[in-house]
Design a protein around this motif. Structure first.
Motif, PDB file in Angstrom:
ATOM      1  N   VAL A  38      59.039  98.541  55.669  1.00  0.00           N
ATOM      2  CA  VAL A  38      59.095  99.790  54.925  1.00  0.00           C
ATOM      3  C   VAL A  38      60.020 100.754  55.668  1.00  0.00           C
ATOM      4  O   VAL A  38      60.056 100.768  56.912  1.00  0.00           O
ATOM      5  N   GLU A  39      60.789 101.533  54.905  1.00  0.00           N
ATOM      6  CA  GLU A  39      61.712 102.490  55.516  1.00  0.00           C
ATOM      7  C   GLU A  39      60.977 103.765  55.859  1.00  0.00           C
ATOM      8  O   GLU A  39      60.007 104.152  55.183  1.00  0.00           O
ATOM      9  N   ALA A 101      43.724  97.215  48.458  1.00  0.00           N
ATOM     10  CA  ALA A 101      44.949  97.208  49.256  1.00  0.00           C
ATOM     11  C   ALA A 101      45.087  98.560  49.960  1.00  0.00           C
ATOM     12  O   ALA A 101      44.768  99.622  49.396  1.00  0.00           O
ATOM     13  N   LEU A 102      45.621  98.529  51.179  1.00  0.00           N
ATOM     14  CA  LEU A 102      45.760  99.734  51.994  1.00  0.00           C
ATOM     15  C   LEU A 102      47.166 100.307  51.799  1.00  0.00           C
ATOM     16  O   LEU A 102      48.167  99.586  51.953  1.00  0.00           O
ATOM     17  N   SER A 103      47.259 101.607  51.480  1.00  0.00           N
ATOM     18  CA  SER A 103      48.549 102.286  51.333  1.00  0.00           C
ATOM     19  C   SER A 103      48.659 103.392  52.370  1.00  0.00           C
ATOM     20  O   SER A 103      47.709 104.172  52.559  1.00  0.00           O
ATOM     21  N   ILE A 104      49.858 103.425  53.036  1.00  0.00           N
ATOM     22  CA  ILE A 104      50.132 104.446  54.049  1.00  0.00           C
ATOM     23  C   ILE A 104      51.373 105.211  53.585  1.00  0.00           C
ATOM     24  O   ILE A 104      52.457 104.630  53.434  1.00  0.00           O
ATOM     25  N   SER A 105      51.228 106.512  53.384  1.00  0.00           N
ATOM     26  CA  SER A 105      52.345 107.329  52.898  1.00  0.00           C
ATOM     27  C   SER A 105      53.095 107.954  54.069  1.00  0.00           C
ATOM     28  O   SER A 105      52.561 108.055  55.181  1.00  0.00           O
ATOM     29  N   ALA A 106      54.344 108.388  53.766  1.00  0.00           N
ATOM     30  CA  ALA A 106      55.186 109.068  54.755  1.00  0.00           C
ATOM     31  C   ALA A 106      55.210 108.312  56.077  1.00  0.00           C
ATOM     32  O   ALA A 106      54.896 108.845  57.154  1.00  0.00           O
ATOM     33  N   VAL A 107      55.603 107.065  55.992  1.00  0.00           N
ATOM     34  CA  VAL A 107      55.596 106.199  57.166  1.00  0.00           C
ATOM     35  C   VAL A 107      56.550 106.725  58.220  1.00  0.00           C
ATOM     36  O   VAL A 107      57.664 107.184  57.915  1.00  0.00           O
ATOM     37  N   THR A 108      56.123 106.674  59.494  1.00  0.00           N
ATOM     38  CA  THR A 108      56.957 107.056  60.625  1.00  0.00           C
ATOM     39  C   THR A 108      57.164 105.834  61.511  1.00  0.00           C
ATOM     40  O   THR A 108      56.536 104.780  61.319  1.00  0.00           O
ATOM     41  N   VAL A 109      58.019 106.001  62.495  1.00  0.00           N
ATOM     42  CA  VAL A 109      58.284 104.869  63.392  1.00  0.00           C
ATOM     43  C   VAL A 109      57.037 104.520  64.207  1.00  0.00           C
ATOM     44  O   VAL A 109      56.885 103.388  64.697  1.00  0.00           O
ATOM     45  N   GLN A 110      56.107 105.496  64.402  1.00  0.00           N
ATOM     46  CA  GLN A 110      54.888 105.222  65.150  1.00  0.00           C
ATOM     47  C   GLN A 110      53.931 104.304  64.377  1.00  0.00           C
ATOM     48  O   GLN A 110      52.974 103.762  64.929  1.00  0.00           O
ATOM     49  N   ASP A 111      54.191 104.142  63.090  1.00  0.00           N
ATOM     50  CA  ASP A 111      53.317 103.285  62.275  1.00  0.00           C
ATOM     51  C   ASP A 111      53.672 101.811  62.415  1.00  0.00           C
ATOM     52  O   ASP A 111      53.045 100.945  61.768  1.00  0.00           O
ATOM     53  N   TYR A 136      61.608 100.564  59.522  1.00  0.00           N
ATOM     54  CA  TYR A 136      63.047 100.590  59.825  1.00  0.00           C
ATOM     55  C   TYR A 136      63.672 101.879  59.268  1.00  0.00           C
ATOM     56  O   TYR A 136      63.118 102.521  58.372  1.00  0.00           O
ATOM     57  N   LYS A 137      64.803 102.225  59.848  1.00  0.00           N
ATOM     58  CA  LYS A 137      65.605 103.343  59.356  1.00  0.00           C
ATOM     59  C   LYS A 137      67.066 102.909  59.428  1.00  0.00           C
ATOM     60  O   LYS A 137      67.588 102.621  60.513  1.00  0.00           O
ATOM     61  N   VAL A 138      67.721 102.867  58.256  1.00  0.00           N
ATOM     62  CA  VAL A 138      69.126 102.441  58.218  1.00  0.00           C
ATOM     63  C   VAL A 138      69.974 103.494  58.924  1.00  0.00           C
ATOM     64  O   VAL A 138      69.890 104.689  58.615  1.00  0.00           O
ATOM     65  N   PRO A 139      70.797 103.101  59.892  1.00  0.00           N
ATOM     66  CA  PRO A 139      71.613 104.089  60.609  1.00  0.00           C
ATOM     67  C   PRO A 139      72.660 104.720  59.699  1.00  0.00           C
ATOM     68  O   PRO A 139      73.066 104.150  58.681  1.00  0.00           O
ATOM     69  N   CYS A 164      82.350 106.018  69.844  1.00  0.00           N
ATOM     70  CA  CYS A 164      81.665 105.727  68.586  1.00  0.00           C
ATOM     71  C   CYS A 164      80.219 106.195  68.708  1.00  0.00           C
ATOM     72  O   CYS A 164      79.565 105.992  69.751  1.00  0.00           O
ATOM     73  N   LEU A 165      79.690 106.809  67.647  1.00  0.00           N
ATOM     74  CA  LEU A 165      78.344 107.373  67.672  1.00  0.00           C
ATOM     75  C   LEU A 165      77.612 106.987  66.398  1.00  0.00           C
ATOM     76  O   LEU A 165      78.125 107.183  65.280  1.00  0.00           O
ATOM     77  N   SER A 166      76.377 106.428  66.583  1.00  0.00           N
ATOM     78  CA  SER A 166      75.519 106.088  65.446  1.00  0.00           C
ATOM     79  C   SER A 166      74.193 106.812  65.618  1.00  0.00           C
ATOM     80  O   SER A 166      73.521 106.692  66.656  1.00  0.00           O
ATOM     81  N   LYS A 167      73.773 107.562  64.577  1.00  0.00           N
ATOM     82  CA  LYS A 167      72.583 108.406  64.674  1.00  0.00           C
ATOM     83  C   LYS A 167      71.474 107.911  63.755  1.00  0.00           C
ATOM     84  O   LYS A 167      71.719 107.281  62.730  1.00  0.00           O
ATOM     85  N   ASN A 168      70.224 108.273  64.170  1.00  0.00           N
ATOM     86  CA  ASN A 168      69.022 108.138  63.331  1.00  0.00           C
ATOM     87  C   ASN A 168      68.841 106.724  62.788  1.00  0.00           C
ATOM     88  O   ASN A 168      68.902 106.486  61.578  1.00  0.00           O
ATOM     89  N   SER A 169      68.586 105.802  63.696  1.00  0.00           N
ATOM     90  CA  SER A 169      68.309 104.428  63.278  1.00  0.00           C
ATOM     91  C   SER A 169      67.040 103.932  63.955  1.00  0.00           C
ATOM     92  O   SER A 169      66.626 104.428  65.009  1.00  0.00           O
ATOM     93  N   PHE A 170      66.420 102.942  63.339  1.00  0.00           N
ATOM     94  CA  PHE A 170      65.243 102.299  63.927  1.00  0.00           C
ATOM     95  C   PHE A 170      65.126 100.910  63.306  1.00  0.00           C
ATOM     96  O   PHE A 170      65.208 100.771  62.080  1.00  0.00           O
ATOM     97  N   PRO A 171      64.931  99.933  64.115  1.00  0.00           N
ATOM     98  CA  PRO A 171      64.983  99.939  65.575  1.00  0.00           C
ATOM     99  C   PRO A 171      66.403 100.151  66.084  1.00  0.00           C
ATOM    100  O   PRO A 171      67.324 100.272  65.277  1.00  0.00           O
TER     101      PRO A 171
END
Length: 620
Positions: A38-39, A101-111, A136-139, A164-171
């Protein structure tokens, strides 16, 4: 799935199959996806499907997550009597579907952790299974910045090419470098330095710097960086924009050219010498002109640091060899290049006349034109109005007359150099005795009338005009003609003898007589007009007299001063006339006039026979 139904198409057994991990204990089977991706910011949904033998019901369902200490922390406790949500960090972000089924909203990287579903089925025991939540978070598209200062090919160390700089990605992603489409590796003096930074949001920023040696050929090279990341088990990539680096390298060749082309330069043109090198940055340029055995420095006339030398309004003295010299301040190397400048010109344009002596009417003359130029010339003759007469350097005029006394132009042109031309004018004078070409004869006049007599002649040298009679003369030139106007009053003698115009110069005399003719038609017309005027005046006076008299009679009649009968002649008895009384007798020979003037008060016209003789007493 709650209840004893097995999900369709679900392969059950102990262990994992595809994305579903299946666990079995005492016949109780629980199926969950091994991984759910999930993003960041989206909602994650984790299903828990189970099968209880004999179509039995569950006793409870518990949901847990595994914390960093590897402990299970309960989220939900579900029984037939209700749902209990535990007080955890997930509160307000959790929800439970009808299928449990379990739903988790506003997922963060800590999830990004493991979630466990445990099912209690009474006599059938307790079973559980788990799902790994992958966040995940698409850079963002990588940002690239080339070296802004430029790089010299003489650098001793591998210089910085770009960042070169890439921001806001996970992992965390991975960055690679490419030159002209080919990937670069950290070898052969190529160095890649990367830095990974974890932001407070848990997202990662990755920066990478490329160091590599450069050559002269790298002035055309293109560089870019690529960010690689994983999504749903597949490798993905985002590419930056391509950039070029400013490479400093010494010049190997010089190019010196004349603008416009040297072959087309003519006197009066503005000429530019342009010196260019294939080095970067451009070197320091100097200009020189060869004078005999040495070189004259013209650098002070050139535009600073531009490699441009402007020459204004050139003439043939500007022709010669010019040299451009470059000095590279990086390695102090020098290169020079020369070019020849040819300024085309036409000079010495002259026209000769054969014979060169004074021309007389009837003779022939040849005009010859000549000039000097370093290029081929053509000649053209034109008259003073610009009309083309002949091509070639000679113009032959036969049987010349005064009318040929004109200005001719020899136009010299250089076909190979557009716009290069010169002209030379020559005036041709033809001498001869005067010739009268116009005279006002015969001239119709009246005696005592003031008239103008005109006499026009052509000659060279300029002639003198004389008249045989006295008057006021006005002389003027009309093109090549001399004209004289004489103002005189026509006398009887002038009318009889006429006038003589005499034109002469040193080469001869010409005379012509002007005949004066009395204009009898105009005289008769004037006499007739005067007679007709007298008659018209007399008629007008007569009409006015009759009108006034009629008005007086009519006025007296209306006042009753004139008693009139309806028939026959009436006598008007009156006392003896006194001296102070006036009697007017009116007789009319025209019956029609009386009928028109004497009418009754009622407007009836009286008989003409009764009105042949009337007396009117005007005593009062």
């Amino acid at each position: 799935m709650a209840g004893g139904r097995r999900p369709a198409g679900l392969a059950l057994g102990w262990g994992c199959c595809l994305l579903l991990c299946c666990a079995a204990a005492n016949g109780l089977e629980i199926s969950m996806p091994a991984v759910v991706e999930v993003e960041v910011g989206e909602t994650a949904r984790i299903e828990c499907n189970f099968y209880i033998p004999e179509n039995a019901s569950y006793t409870y369902i518990d949901w847990f997550y595994v914390d960093r200490s590897n402990r299970q922390v309960r989220l939900y406790h579900v029984t037939a009597s209700g749902v209990l949500e535990d007080d955890t960090e997930y509160k307000r972000r959790l929800s439970l579907g009808a299928d449990k089924a379990l739903s988790i909203s506003a997922v963060t990287v800590q999830d990004a952790r493991t979630f466990v579903c445990q099912v209690g089925a009474g006599s059938h025991g307790v079973g559980e299974n788990s799902t790994e939540l992958s966040v995940y978070k698409v850079p963002k598209t990588p940002e690239i910045e080339p070296n802004s200062g430029g790089i010299s090919v003489h650098s001793n160390e591998s210089p910085e090419i770009a960042k070169c700089l890439s921001k806001n990605s996970f992992p965390p992603p991975n960055i690679t470098w490419h030159k002209n489409g080919e990937q670069l590796h950290a070898q052969n003096n190529v160095t890649i330095q990367s830095t990974l930074t974890r932001e407070s949001s848990g997202l990662y920023t990755v920066s990478s710097t490329l160091y590599a040696p450069v050559t002269r050929e790298d002035r055309h090279s293109s560089y870019h960086c690529t960010v690689h990341y994983w999504l749903r088990g597949q490798s993905r990539a985002l590419q930056s924009r391509p950039v070029k680096v400013n490479i400093f390298y010494p010049a190997e060749h010089l190019k010196l050219q004349v603008v416009p082309s040297s072959a087309l330069v003519k006197e009066g043109d503005n000429v530019t010498l342009v010196c260019e090198s294939d080095g970067n940055p451009q070197p320091v340029f100097s200009f020189f002109k060869k004078n005999l055995d040495d070189w004259q420095d013209l650098s002070s006339l050139a535009e600073p640091q531009s490699g441009v030398l402007n020459l204004h309004d050139v003439d043939k003295s500007n022709s010669g060899t010019y040299k451009c010299q470059s000095l590279d301040l990086d390695d102090m190397s020098q290169i020079e290049e020369a070019v020849d400048l040819v300024v085309n010109y036409i000079e010495g344009v002259s026209v000769k006349m054969d014979p060169s002596s004074t021309l007389r009417e009837g003779q022939s003359v040849t005009l010859s034109c000549d000039a000097h130029s370093p290029v081929d010339l053509t000649y053209q003759w034109r008259d003073e109005k610009g009309k083309k007469l002949k091509e070639g350097n000679q113009l032959v005029l036969s049987n010349v007359t005064f009318e040929n006394s004109n200005t001719f132009s020899c136009r010299v042109m250089a076909p190979s150099v557009p716009g290069l031309e010169q002209s030379k004018k020559v005036s041709l004078a033809v001498e001869g005795k005067p010739r009268i070409v116009a005279i006002s004869s015969p001239l119709y006049v009246r005696q005592d009338e003031v008239i103008n007599l005109t006499c026009k002649a052509i000659a060279f040298p300029r002639p003198t005009v004389q008249w045989s009679i006295n008057g006021t003369a006005h002389e003027y030139m009309d093109n090549q003609h001399v004209a004289s106007n004489l103002t005189v009053r026509v006398s009887h003698d002038l009318l009889q003898a006429g006038a003589m115009c005499r034109v002469f110069n040193k080469l001869g005399v010409s005379e012509k007589h002007i005949q004066l003719v009395e204009d009898s038609i105009r005289k008769d017309q004037k006499s007739t007009a005067e007679s007709q005027g007298v008659i018209i005046v007399a008629i007008i006076v007569a009409i006015l007299v009759v009108a006034v008299l009629g008005a007086v009679i009519y006025f007296l009649h209306k006042k009753g001063k004139i008693p009139c009968g309806r028939a026959g002649k009436q006598d008007i008895t009156k006392p003896e006339a006194r001296k102070d009384k006036i009697v007017v007798e009116v007789k009319s020979d025209k019956v029609s006039e009386e009928a028109g003037l004497l009418q009754g008060a009622n407007g009836e016209r009286r008989a003409a026979a009764d009105q042949s003789e009337k007396y009117i007493d005007l005593r009062n």
